[in-house]
Scaffold this motif. Structure first.
Motif, PDB file in Angstrom:
ATOM      1  N   HIS A 115       0.956  -1.184  -0.430  1.00 26.50           N
ATOM      2  CA  HIS A 115      -0.257   0.177   0.169  1.00 26.50           C
ATOM      3  C   HIS A 115       0.878   1.259   0.093  1.00 26.50           C
ATOM      4  O   HIS A 115       0.348   2.352  -0.609  1.00 26.50           O
ATOM      5  N   ASP A 116       2.467   0.725   0.813  1.00 24.88           N
ATOM      6  CA  ASP A 116       2.868   2.484   0.522  1.00 24.88           C
ATOM      7  C   ASP A 116       4.040   2.202  -0.048  1.00 24.88           C
ATOM      8  O   ASP A 116       5.182   2.828   0.086  1.00 24.88           O
ATOM      9  N   PHE A 117       3.809   1.737  -1.613  1.00 25.50           N
ATOM     10  CA  PHE A 117       5.080   1.541  -2.351  1.00 25.50           C
ATOM     11  C   PHE A 117       5.547   2.640  -2.894  1.00 25.50           C
ATOM     12  O   PHE A 117       6.431   2.353  -2.609  1.00 25.50           O
ATOM     13  N   GLN A 118       4.762   3.456  -3.618  1.00 23.86           N
ATOM     14  CA  GLN A 118       5.072   5.059  -3.781  1.00 23.86           C
ATOM     15  C   GLN A 118       6.251   5.811  -3.139  1.00 23.86           C
ATOM     16  O   GLN A 118       6.950   6.354  -3.611  1.00 23.86           O
ATOM     17  N   THR A 119       5.129   5.407  -1.896  1.00 25.36           N
ATOM     18  CA  THR A 119       6.801   6.528  -0.662  1.00 25.36           C
ATOM     19  C   THR A 119       7.313   5.918  -0.507  1.00 25.36           C
ATOM     20  O   THR A 119       8.880   6.066  -0.477  1.00 25.36           O
ATOM     21  N   GLN A 120       7.523   4.195  -0.328  1.00 26.21           N
ATOM     22  CA  GLN A 120       9.062   3.654   0.015  1.00 26.21           C
ATOM     23  C   GLN A 120       9.958   3.398  -1.351  1.00 26.21           C
ATOM     24  O   GLN A 120      10.925   4.275  -1.082  1.00 26.21           O
ATOM     25  N   ILE A 121       9.088   3.769  -2.304  1.00 21.11           N
ATOM     26  CA  ILE A 121       9.668   3.332  -3.215  1.00 21.11           C
ATOM     27  C   ILE A 121      10.688   5.217  -4.181  1.00 21.11           C
ATOM     28  O   ILE A 121      11.985   4.675  -4.321  1.00 21.11           O
ATOM     29  N   ALA A 122       9.884   5.998  -3.948  1.00 26.36           N
ATOM     30  CA  ALA A 122      10.244   7.311  -3.996  1.00 26.36           C
ATOM     31  C   ALA A 122      11.360   7.665  -2.738  1.00 26.36           C
ATOM     32  O   ALA A 122      12.024   8.469  -3.614  1.00 26.36           O
ATOM     33  N   LYS A 123      11.690   7.003  -2.080  1.00 29.42           N
ATOM     34  CA  LYS A 123      12.595   7.159  -1.287  1.00 29.42           C
ATOM     35  C   LYS A 123      14.593   6.200  -1.345  1.00 29.42           C
ATOM     36  O   LYS A 123      15.537   6.462  -1.626  1.00 29.42           O
ATOM     37  N   ALA A 124      14.006   4.778  -1.988  1.00 33.45           N
ATOM     38  CA  ALA A 124      14.713   3.952  -1.815  1.00 33.45           C
ATOM     39  C   ALA A 124      15.421   3.602  -2.814  1.00 33.45           C
ATOM     40  O   ALA A 124      16.176   2.554  -3.038  1.00 33.45           O
ATOM     41  N   ALA A 125      14.935   4.019  -3.982  1.00 29.60           N
ATOM     42  CA  ALA A 125      15.382   3.715  -5.626  1.00 29.60           C
ATOM     43  C   ALA A 125      16.896   4.206  -6.004  1.00 29.60           C
ATOM     44  O   ALA A 125      17.392   5.019  -5.134  1.00 29.60           O
ATOM     45  N   LEU A 126      17.306   2.850  -6.544  1.00 26.35           N
ATOM     46  CA  LEU A 126      18.907   3.446  -6.885  1.00 26.35           C
ATOM     47  C   LEU A 126      19.306   3.436  -8.132  1.00 26.35           C
ATOM     48  O   LEU A 126      18.862   2.403  -8.766  1.00 26.35           O
ATOM     49  N   MET A 127      20.275   3.794  -8.249  1.00 21.67           N
ATOM     50  CA  MET A 127      21.267   3.310  -9.869  1.00 21.67           C
ATOM     51  C   MET A 127      21.907   3.015  -9.369  1.00 21.67           C
ATOM     52  O   MET A 127      23.240   3.093  -8.622  1.00 21.67           O
ATOM     53  N   ILE A 128      22.452   1.670  -9.735  1.00 20.50           N
ATOM     54  CA  ILE A 128      23.783   1.238  -9.578  1.00 20.50           C
ATOM     55  C   ILE A 128      24.641   0.710 -11.688  1.00 20.50           C
ATOM     56  O   ILE A 128      23.760   0.990 -12.499  1.00 20.50           O
ATOM     57  N   VAL A 129      25.495   1.451 -11.590  1.00 17.69           N
ATOM     58  CA  VAL A 129      26.307   1.558 -12.737  1.00 17.69           C
ATOM     59  C   VAL A 129      26.982   0.850 -12.127  1.00 17.69           C
ATOM     60  O   VAL A 129      28.396   0.781 -11.250  1.00 17.69           O
ATOM     61  N   ARG A 130      28.316   0.246 -13.850  1.00 16.54           N
ATOM     62  CA  ARG A 130      29.026  -0.422 -13.291  1.00 16.54           C
ATOM     63  C   ARG A 130      30.695   0.455 -14.732  1.00 16.54           C
ATOM     64  O   ARG A 130      30.218   1.216 -15.840  1.00 16.54           O
ATOM     65  N   ILE A 131      31.299   1.240 -13.909  1.00 14.98           N
ATOM     66  CA  ILE A 131      33.180   2.026 -14.399  1.00 14.98           C
ATOM     67  C   ILE A 131      33.916   1.268 -14.167  1.00 14.98           C
ATOM     68  O   ILE A 131      33.600   0.844 -13.374  1.00 14.98           O
ATOM     69  N   GLN A 132      34.524   1.742 -15.102  1.00 15.73           N
ATOM     70  CA  GLN A 132      36.372   0.790 -15.568  1.00 15.73           C
ATOM     71  C   GLN A 132      36.716   1.553 -13.833  1.00 15.73           C
ATOM     72  O   GLN A 132      36.858   2.022 -13.837  1.00 15.73           O
ATOM     73  N   PRO A 133      37.128   0.449 -13.211  1.00 16.96           N
ATOM     74  CA  PRO A 133      38.226   1.738 -12.200  1.00 16.96           C
ATOM     75  C   PRO A 133      38.578   2.344 -12.403  1.00 16.96           C
ATOM     76  O   PRO A 133      39.082   3.374 -11.260  1.00 16.96           O
ATOM     77  N   GLU A 134      39.702   1.842 -13.378  1.00 17.90           N
ATOM     78  CA  GLU A 134      40.596   3.270 -13.741  1.00 17.90           C
ATOM     79  C   GLU A 134      40.222   4.516 -13.953  1.00 17.90           C
ATOM     80  O   GLU A 134      39.868   5.803 -14.070  1.00 17.90           O
ATOM     81  N   ASP A 135      38.548   4.174 -13.995  1.00 19.91           N
ATOM     82  CA  ASP A 135      37.530   5.966 -14.434  1.00 19.91           C
ATOM     83  C   ASP A 135      37.037   6.650 -13.409  1.00 19.91           C
ATOM     84  O   ASP A 135      36.397   8.117 -13.760  1.00 19.91           O
ATOM     85  N   ILE A 136      36.957   6.006 -12.094  1.00 21.05           N
ATOM     86  CA  ILE A 136      36.261   6.698 -10.878  1.00 21.05           C
ATOM     87  C   ILE A 136      37.402   7.417 -10.555  1.00 21.05           C
ATOM     88  O   ILE A 136      38.047   7.731  -9.973  1.00 21.05           O
ATOM     89  N   LYS A 137      37.356   9.265 -10.145  1.00 24.39           N
ATOM     90  CA  LYS A 137      38.124   9.848 -10.088  1.00 24.39           C
ATOM     91  C   LYS A 137      37.706   9.880  -8.415  1.00 24.39           C
ATOM     92  O   LYS A 137      38.911  10.671  -8.097  1.00 24.39           O
ATOM     93  N   ASP A 138      36.305   9.680  -7.511  1.00 25.78           N
ATOM     94  CA  ASP A 138      36.750   9.882  -6.403  1.00 25.78           C
ATOM     95  C   ASP A 138      36.667   8.472  -5.296  1.00 25.78           C
ATOM     96  O   ASP A 138      36.886   7.884  -5.821  1.00 25.78           O
ATOM     97  N   LYS A 139      38.312   9.542  -5.215  1.00 23.03           N
ATOM     98  CA  LYS A 139      39.281   7.945  -4.066  1.00 23.03           C
ATOM     99  C   LYS A 139      37.848   7.292  -3.224  1.00 23.03           C
ATOM    100  O   LYS A 139      38.221   6.318  -2.813  1.00 23.03           O
ATOM    101  N   ARG A 140      36.997   8.009  -2.301  1.00 25.00           N
ATOM    102  CA  ARG A 140      36.017   7.106  -1.618  1.00 25.00           C
ATOM    103  C   ARG A 140      35.566   6.268  -2.109  1.00 25.00           C
ATOM    104  O   ARG A 140      35.090   5.126  -2.189  1.00 25.00           O
ATOM    105  N   GLU A 141      35.105   6.845  -3.356  1.00 25.86           N
ATOM    106  CA  GLU A 141      34.003   6.014  -4.326  1.00 25.86           C
ATOM    107  C   GLU A 141      34.500   5.213  -4.787  1.00 25.86           C
ATOM    108  O   GLU A 141      34.033   3.635  -4.989  1.00 25.86           O
ATOM    109  N   LEU A 142      35.773   4.687  -4.856  1.00 23.14           N
ATOM    110  CA  LEU A 142      36.346   3.818  -5.674  1.00 23.14           C
ATOM    111  C   LEU A 142      36.850   2.265  -4.347  1.00 23.14           C
ATOM    112  O   LEU A 142      36.828   1.770  -4.641  1.00 23.14           O
ATOM    113  N   GLU A 143      36.678   3.382  -3.273  1.00 26.03           N
ATOM    114  CA  GLU A 143      37.141   2.856  -1.957  1.00 26.03           C
ATOM    115  C   GLU A 143      35.721   1.173  -1.728  1.00 26.03           C
ATOM    116  O   GLU A 143      36.341   0.935  -1.529  1.00 26.03           O
TER     117      GLU A 143
END
Length: 205
Positions: A115-143
């Motif tokens: 019943h609260d799907f729209q409310t929950q998905i509006a906060k919890a939806a994620l984007m999953i992306v695969r990037i070549q590790p050598e292309d990741i610029k942010d050190k924390r993101e790489l970790e």
């Protein structure tokens, strides 16, 4: 109509000095008789009452329903929950995420029939992306990434629109509402548009 132009003198509209003087005298007499200048208690009480008028709006809005408390700050995500592919509704495995692809995920246990799907998905939806590790610029993101797989909230930090446009070559995502652009290879940094903050990163990827 005649073509002859006739000039008509305009009469002055300003009040005569006598009328002006009488009006000012009447105003001064009325102010003196009211005693407003001397009765500070009445004046201050009136000003105090006027200052409370905006509070009535707050009280009325408060009666419209319960306060959100921490509901806007929390999501369904918890340690140990699997990522579910929003298209296939199957658990998302690292080998399912190809380099340059954009996949949307939701937390395990969330169903479109809730019943609260729209409310929950509006906060919890994620984007999953695969990037070549050598292309990741942010050190924390790489970790916290796994073999170049990174996860970010799908919700734009401007006014909460869902992100859906991804550019493989630059790793940029675009919000379709107001064109805010984020660089997923650099900690989802804002590079264009009105958004003031990067996406929330999700180390569970």
């Amino acid at each position: 109509m005649s073509d002859v132009e006739v000039a008509d003198e305009r009469h002055p509209i300003a009040a005569s000095p006598e009328v002006k003087a009488k009006v000012m005298a009447d105003f001064a007499a009325g102010a003196a008789e009211s005693g407003m200048g001397r009765r500070k208690l009445i004046r201050n009480t009136m000003f105090g009452a006027l200052s409370l008028v905006p509070l009535s709006g707050i009280v009325l809005l408060r009666d419209m329903g319960p306060l959100p408390e921490k509901k806007l700050r929390t999501t369904m995500w918890a340690k140990g929950l699997q990522l579910i592919n929003m298209n296939t509704h199957e658990p998302l495995r690292p080998e399912d995420v190809a380099v340059g692809s954009l996949t949307f995920a939701m937390p395990e246990g969330l169903s479109e029939h809730d019943h609260d799907f729209q409310t929950q998905i509006a906060k919890a939806a994620l984007m999953i992306v695969r990037i070549q590790p050598e292309d990741i610029k942010d050190k924390r993101e790489l970790e916290w990434s796994h073999e170049g797989i990174v996860a970010f909230s799908k919700i734009c930090t401007h006014v909460g629109c869902p992100i859906s446009l991804y550019e493989q070559q630059t790793h940029h995502v675009l919000c379709p509402c107001h064109q805010s652009t984020f660089d997923l290879s650099d900690g989802a940094r804002v590079i264009f548009g009105p958004a003031g903050h990067p996406f929330r990163s999700c180390g569970s990827a």
